[in-house]
Write a protein that holds these residues in place. Structure first.
Motif, short mmCIF file in Angstrom:
data_model
loop_
_atom_site.label_atom_id
_atom_site.label_comp_id
_atom_site.label_asym_id
_atom_site.label_seq_id
_atom_site.Cartn_x
_atom_site.Cartn_y
_atom_site.Cartn_z
N GLU A 20 -10.88 4.46 3.18
CA GLU A 20 -12.04 3.77 3.71
C GLU A 20 -13.19 3.98 2.73
O GLU A 20 -13.10 4.83 1.85
N THR A 21 -14.26 3.23 2.89
CA THR A 21 -15.42 3.43 2.02
C THR A 21 -16.21 4.64 2.53
O THR A 21 -16.20 4.94 3.72
N ARG A 22 -16.89 5.32 1.61
CA ARG A 22 -17.70 6.47 1.98
C ARG A 22 -18.86 5.97 2.85
O ARG A 22 -19.50 4.98 2.54
N HIS A 23 -19.10 6.68 3.95
CA HIS A 23 -20.12 6.26 4.91
C HIS A 23 -20.53 7.45 5.76
O HIS A 23 -20.00 8.55 5.62
N GLU A 68 -22.93 2.43 5.29
CA GLU A 68 -22.20 2.55 4.02
C GLU A 68 -23.04 3.31 3.01
O GLU A 68 -24.28 3.13 2.94
N GLN A 125 -15.22 10.22 3.91
CA GLN A 125 -14.28 9.17 3.49
C GLN A 125 -12.87 9.68 3.73
O GLN A 125 -12.50 10.75 3.25
#
Length: 117
Positions: free
Chosen positions: A44-47, A114, A89
């Protein structure tokens, strides 16, 4: 409402990222419990989340979780908590699909920010 047995066979399904799957096992305004499947090499994208506290529990495979620039390996039968505001992430660096249960309180959908690289 009467109690009912929930599984990936009858739960609401959605897809995310690159070929990843999610199933809502519990979906209320106060709590989400989701089973997710991540194929090898996906992430997943870093958030971070403003309000949601999350707990990731590994059913099968090996989860690499990056939290605040620290990389941790979580094996089957283990879990890890992510507090509100922590950058994180989830990554599957392993050779097999990763199956995890993600608990979010309150629900994390709509509470995701995000991170910029």
């Amino acid at each position: 409402m009467s109690a009912q047995i929930i599984s990936t066979a009858n739960a609401d399904h959605y897809t995310w990222g690159n070929r990843c799957d999610g199933w809502f096992l519990v979906r209320t305004p106060e709590l989400n419990i989701i089973e997710e499947r991540m194929p090898p090499g996906t992430s997943e994208t870093r958030h971070h989340h403003v309000r949601a506290r999350q707990f990731f529990f590994v059913l099968e495979g090996e989860l690499t979780m990056e939290i605040e620039q620290h990389r941790l390996t979580v094996h089957a039968g283990q879990g890890i908590e992510v507090a509100p505001g922590q950058q994180h992430q989830a990554i599957n660096r392993g050779p097999t699909p990763l199956r995890i249960v993600v608990t979010s309180q309150p629900p994390s959908h709509g509470d995701r920010i995000e991170e910029t690289p």
